[in-house]
Structure formats: structure tokens, C-alpha cells
Scaffold this active site. Structure first.
Site, PDB file in Angstrom:
ATOM      1  N   THR A   1       1.140  -7.064  -2.869  1.00  0.00           N
ATOM      2  CA  THR A   1       0.317  -7.612  -3.955  1.00  0.00           C
ATOM      3  C   THR A   1       1.129  -7.767  -5.233  1.00  0.00           C
ATOM      4  O   THR A   1       1.006  -8.776  -5.940  1.00  0.00           O
ATOM      5  CB  THR A   1      -0.908  -6.720  -4.204  1.00  0.00           C
ATOM      6  OG1 THR A   1      -1.661  -6.602  -2.988  1.00  0.00           O
ATOM      7  CG2 THR A   1      -1.806  -7.322  -5.281  1.00  0.00           C
TER       8      THR A   1
ATOM      9  N   ASP B   1      -1.332 -12.369  -0.461  1.00  0.00           N
ATOM     10  CA  ASP B   1      -0.669 -11.099  -0.192  1.00  0.00           C
ATOM     11  C   ASP B   1      -0.954 -10.614   1.232  1.00  0.00           C
ATOM     12  O   ASP B   1      -0.886  -9.417   1.517  1.00  0.00           O
ATOM     13  CB  ASP B   1      -1.040 -10.035  -1.228  1.00  0.00           C
ATOM     14  CG  ASP B   1      -2.507  -9.641  -1.209  1.00  0.00           C
ATOM     15  OD1 ASP B   1      -3.293 -10.253  -0.456  1.00  0.00           O
ATOM     16  OD2 ASP B   1      -2.877  -8.717  -1.965  1.00  0.00           O
TER      17      ASP B   1
ATOM     18  N   ILE C   1       2.676   4.369  -2.137  1.00  0.00           N
ATOM     19  CA  ILE C   1       1.268   4.673  -1.874  1.00  0.00           C
ATOM     20  C   ILE C   1       0.774   5.739  -2.837  1.00  0.00           C
ATOM     21  O   ILE C   1      -0.334   5.638  -3.386  1.00  0.00           O
ATOM     22  CB  ILE C   1       1.082   5.128  -0.408  1.00  0.00           C
ATOM     23  CG1 ILE C   1       1.256   3.928   0.538  1.00  0.00           C
ATOM     24  CG2 ILE C   1      -0.295   5.755  -0.204  1.00  0.00           C
ATOM     25  CD1 ILE C   1       1.308   4.306   2.001  1.00  0.00           C
TER      26      ILE C   1
ATOM     27  N   GLU D   1      -6.580   5.735   0.739  1.00  0.00           N
ATOM     28  CA  GLU D   1      -5.301   5.895   1.433  1.00  0.00           C
ATOM     29  C   GLU D   1      -4.788   7.329   1.412  1.00  0.00           C
ATOM     30  O   GLU D   1      -3.686   7.610   1.882  1.00  0.00           O
ATOM     31  CB  GLU D   1      -4.253   4.975   0.807  1.00  0.00           C
ATOM     32  CG  GLU D   1      -4.570   3.490   0.979  1.00  0.00           C
ATOM     33  CD  GLU D   1      -3.597   2.585   0.256  1.00  0.00           C
ATOM     34  OE1 GLU D   1      -3.579   1.380   0.585  1.00  0.00           O
ATOM     35  OE2 GLU D   1      -2.866   3.059  -0.637  1.00  0.00           O
TER      36      GLU D   1
END
Length: 213
Positions: free
Chosen positions: A18, A86, A139, A147
């Protein structure tokens, strides 16, 4: 024949798809198509129990991506307006093959083929890949609640699945340029020189006549 640019940025979770898509869209003044992620109501449950929630999760993503591509085709591509996304719609099959049971995957594949058979497909792909340490660092930096429970084993398997998929993609789509970038060596967020290199690579492919500006 040259085509209107429809660029997809792909790669495993956390690699920076992204972020790079936004920069490409801003530089070339393309429309940005972002996949729906956190809005998926099953995603948090999926990472807690992949076997139990995989079919619901993948069907939600497929239906939303189908609707996005349908809208993009009508509002932008058919109107001669370039797009950078993306994700590539084929990513659905990467995840489905990894997470669904055999009978579920057969049903899913049939639905996928029906929904995407006449949908527009990107004509340039930028493939970002990176090691697990880099992926987990990124992340953690974006700190998405859904996540939080991603397991290293799952992310490692997914990264390998992406490598296999991209090798197959390049062999079966020799007419579609693929720009491969190692995210361990490129940081296009922090280093303008890295971003400039990527933008020049994209521009070079467009200048070759593979896609039109």
C-alpha cells in the site's frame, strides 16, 4: 498493442504494497485502488483459527475485490484513466490454496472463475518480497489489531507461496512486465533514492510501449 496502465503491487503481508502504491499513484497521477483489509469481519478470527474461519475470510475478500474491480473498470479504465492497485485479483488463489480444505477450495475456485472471468487484469506487476524479520518489523510498525496473531510459520509459508506463484505468473504471462524488488534492500519510505529507482523502472517499461502513459 500498448495498453492503458493498470499496475498491481503485490507481495506477502507487511511488505509495503500500500505504501508503494500510494507513492506510484501520487507520482504518475494514477487512480489508487486499495484493497479492503481491516473491514473484513472474519480476519481477526482467521488468524486465531485459520481452519475454522478461512472460507468465510476468503469469500469476503473475493466478493469485495470483485466489486472494486467492477467499479474501477466502469469509472476509470473504460474512461481512459490509469490505475495502480495494491493487490492483484489472482492473490485470492494464493491464500485459498494455502488455507482452504480440498472440498472448499474446489467450490471457491469455481466461484472465483465465474466472478473474475471478464474482469480487467493488471498489465504490469510490481512484486515486493522480503525476509521474515523485515515483514514482522513492518507488521509491528503498522500495528493492526487483526494482524496481532499472525504466526511465523504461516507468514513463511505464504512468502514461499508467493514466490511459486510469481515464477508461474512470469512463465505463463510473458507479455506482462514484472518488476521484482527485494524489500530487505529497498526502503522506498525512508530513502528517496530507492523510490526514484522504482519509479524509473516503471517509467522505462511504459516507454518501451508495453503500456501507454
Amino acid at each position: 498493442m500498448a495498453q492503458l496502465p493498470f499496475i498491481a503491487v503485490e507481495g506477502p503481508i507487511g511488505v509495503g504494497k500500500t505504501s508503494l502504491s500510494k507513492k506510484i499513484a501520487a507520482h504518475f497521477e494514477f487512480h489508487l485502488l486499495k484493497e479492503i483489509v481491516e473491514e473484513n469481519p472474519f480476519l481477526g478470527k482467521f488468524y486465531d483459527d485459520i481452519e475454522e474461519w478461512s472460507f468465510q475470510t476468503e469469500m469476503f475478500f473475493l466478493c469485495n475485490r470483485y466489486k472494486q474491480l467492477e467499479d474501477i473498470d466502469k469509472k476509470f479504465l473504460q474512461e481512459g484513466k490509469p490505475v495502480v492497485a495494491d493487490y492483484h485479483i489472482s492473490k485470492n488463489m494464493i491464500f485459498a490454496q494455502r488455507t482452504l480444505k480440498e472440498d472448499q477450495f474446489r467450490k471457491y475456485s469455481r466461484i472465483f472463475d465465474i466472478l473474475t472471468g471478464d474482469m480487467p487484469r493488471p498489465n504490469m506487476v510490481i512484486y515486493l518480497h522480503a525476509g521474515l524479520d523485515t515483514l514482522f518489523d513492518r507488521i509491528r510498525m503498522r500495528n493492526r489489531d487483526v494482524e496481532a496473531n499472525i504466526q511465523p510459520e504461516y507468514l513463511h509459508q505464504l512468502s514461499e507461496d508467493y514466490e511459486t506463484f510469481m515464477d508461474h505468473f512470469e512463465n505463463t504471462h510473458p507479455d506482462i512486465p514484472v518488476i521484482r524488488l527485494n524489500g530487505d534492500n529497498f526502503d522506498f519510505v525512508k530513502h528517496q533514492s530507492d523510490l526514484d529507482y522504482i519509479l524509473e523502472e516503471i517509467k522505462a517499461h511504459m516507454n518501451k510501449g508495453e503500456v501507454i502513459k
